[in-house]
Design an enzyme around this catalytic site. Structure first.
Site, PDB file in Angstrom:
ATOM      1  N   HIS A 259       1.657  -5.005   0.937  1.00 19.94           N
ATOM      2  CA  HIS A 259       0.908  -6.083   0.293  1.00 19.94           C
ATOM      3  C   HIS A 259       1.753  -6.668  -0.826  1.00 19.94           C
ATOM      4  O   HIS A 259       2.651  -6.001  -1.371  1.00 19.94           O
ATOM      5  CB  HIS A 259      -0.408  -5.539  -0.284  1.00 19.94           C
ATOM      6  CG  HIS A 259      -1.472  -5.314   0.751  1.00 19.94           C
ATOM      7  ND1 HIS A 259      -2.786  -5.092   0.442  1.00 19.94           N
ATOM      8  CD2 HIS A 259      -1.389  -5.301   2.106  1.00 19.94           C
ATOM      9  CE1 HIS A 259      -3.490  -4.940   1.561  1.00 19.94           C
ATOM     10  NE2 HIS A 259      -2.671  -5.057   2.577  1.00 19.94           N
TER      11      HIS A 259
ATOM     12  N   GLU B 174       1.218  -7.163  -3.905  1.00 14.60           N
ATOM     13  CA  GLU B 174       1.197  -6.431  -5.173  1.00 14.60           C
ATOM     14  C   GLU B 174       2.086  -5.191  -5.109  1.00 14.60           C
ATOM     15  O   GLU B 174       2.797  -4.873  -6.077  1.00 14.60           O
ATOM     16  CB  GLU B 174      -0.244  -6.017  -5.502  1.00 14.60           C
ATOM     17  CG  GLU B 174      -1.207  -7.189  -5.700  1.00 14.60           C
ATOM     18  CD  GLU B 174      -1.918  -7.638  -4.423  1.00 14.60           C
ATOM     19  OE1 GLU B 174      -1.319  -7.519  -3.327  1.00 14.60           O
ATOM     20  OE2 GLU B 174      -3.068  -8.090  -4.513  1.00 14.60           O
TER      21      GLU B 174
ATOM     22  N   CYS C 179      -6.697  -5.555  -3.385  1.00  8.84           N
ATOM     23  CA  CYS C 179      -7.512  -4.672  -2.542  1.00  8.84           C
ATOM     24  C   CYS C 179      -7.544  -3.288  -3.209  1.00  8.84           C
ATOM     25  O   CYS C 179      -6.791  -3.035  -4.155  1.00  8.84           O
ATOM     26  CB  CYS C 179      -6.918  -4.595  -1.136  1.00  8.84           C
ATOM     27  SG  CYS C 179      -5.477  -3.509  -1.046  1.00  8.84           S
TER      28      CYS C 179
ATOM     29  N   CYS D 108      -4.098  -1.645  -3.637  1.00 13.27           N
ATOM     30  CA  CYS D 108      -3.253  -2.271  -4.664  1.00 13.27           C
ATOM     31  C   CYS D 108      -3.820  -2.044  -6.060  1.00 13.27           C
ATOM     32  O   CYS D 108      -3.062  -1.854  -7.009  1.00 13.27           O
ATOM     33  CB  CYS D 108      -3.101  -3.755  -4.379  1.00 13.27           C
ATOM     34  SG  CYS D 108      -2.134  -4.072  -2.892  1.00 13.27           S
TER      35      CYS D 108
HETATM   36  N1  LIG Z   1      -5.038  -8.675  -1.827  1.00 12.85           N
HETATM   37  C1  LIG Z   1      -4.281  -8.588  -0.707  1.00 12.85           C
HETATM   38  C2  LIG Z   1      -4.858  -8.413   0.523  1.00 12.85           C
HETATM   39  C3  LIG Z   1      -4.069  -8.340   1.620  1.00 12.85           C
HETATM   40  N2  LIG Z   1      -2.742  -8.431   1.504  1.00 12.85           N
HETATM   41  C4  LIG Z   1      -2.167  -8.586   0.297  1.00 12.85           C
HETATM   42  O1  LIG Z   1      -0.923  -8.678   0.186  1.00 12.85           O
HETATM   43  N3  LIG Z   1      -2.962  -8.674  -0.800  1.00 12.85           N
END
Ligand SMILES: Nc1ccnc(=O)[nH]1
Length: 156
Positions: free
Chosen positions: A53, A55, A83, A86
């Protein structure tokens, strides 16, 4: 205001990642003392890494740049509310602040599981979609007990 400048930069990375076919539309920048020390965009589908992801990529990039496993004094700007994975990584990295643009509901509206995973967390493990069991706690704890008294450890 600088927050707007950096969140706009995170949004630009979300577009850049998406346009380059790297992965989903998510971007992130990490700022320390007014300097961008890390950035990232989602790379899940091109690296076959479900943890790639924006982050996570940005945290790894920033930590490498400052040669540290902590992001004290830093601000994380991300194009979408993190999410749970993260958010956990952000808590482990311990930045001072977090700023985001889109919400978990915005992500759900385009087919992403962020909101669904948040809804799973407060459930009993028996009620979760992914079947979860606990096994051999005593054997596992023996190693943990050794950590408690380990002399040459780096605490985090
Ligand atoms: N918040 C996120 C959800 C899915 N993928 C990401 O990179 N970030």
């Amino acid at each position: 205001m600088n927050d707007e400048l950096y969140i706009r930069l995170a949004i630009e990375f979300s577009q850049k990642g998406m346009d380059s076919g790297s992965g989903g539309p998510f971007g992130c920048v990490i700022v320390k003392d007014g300097e961008v020390i890390g950035h990232g965009y989602n790379q899940v589908t091109t690296t076959n890494d479900p943890t790639a992801h924006a982050e996570i990529v940005a945290i790894r990039n920033a930590c490498k740049a400052i040669d540290s496993f902590q992001l004290e004094g830093c601000v994380v700007y991300t194009s979408c509310e993190p999410c749970p994975m993260c958010l956990g990584a952000i808590y482990w990295a311990r930045p001072d602040r977090l700023v985001y643009a889109c919400s978990r509901q915005d992500a759900a509206a385009i087919g992403f599981d962020d909101d669904f995973i948040y809804q799973e967390i407060p459930l009993q493990s028996s009620e979760r979609k992914i079947k979860t069991e606990q096994l051999l706690q005593e054997e596992g704890v023996k190693v943990m007990e050794l950590w408690k008294t380990k002399k040459d450890k780096i605490d985090y």
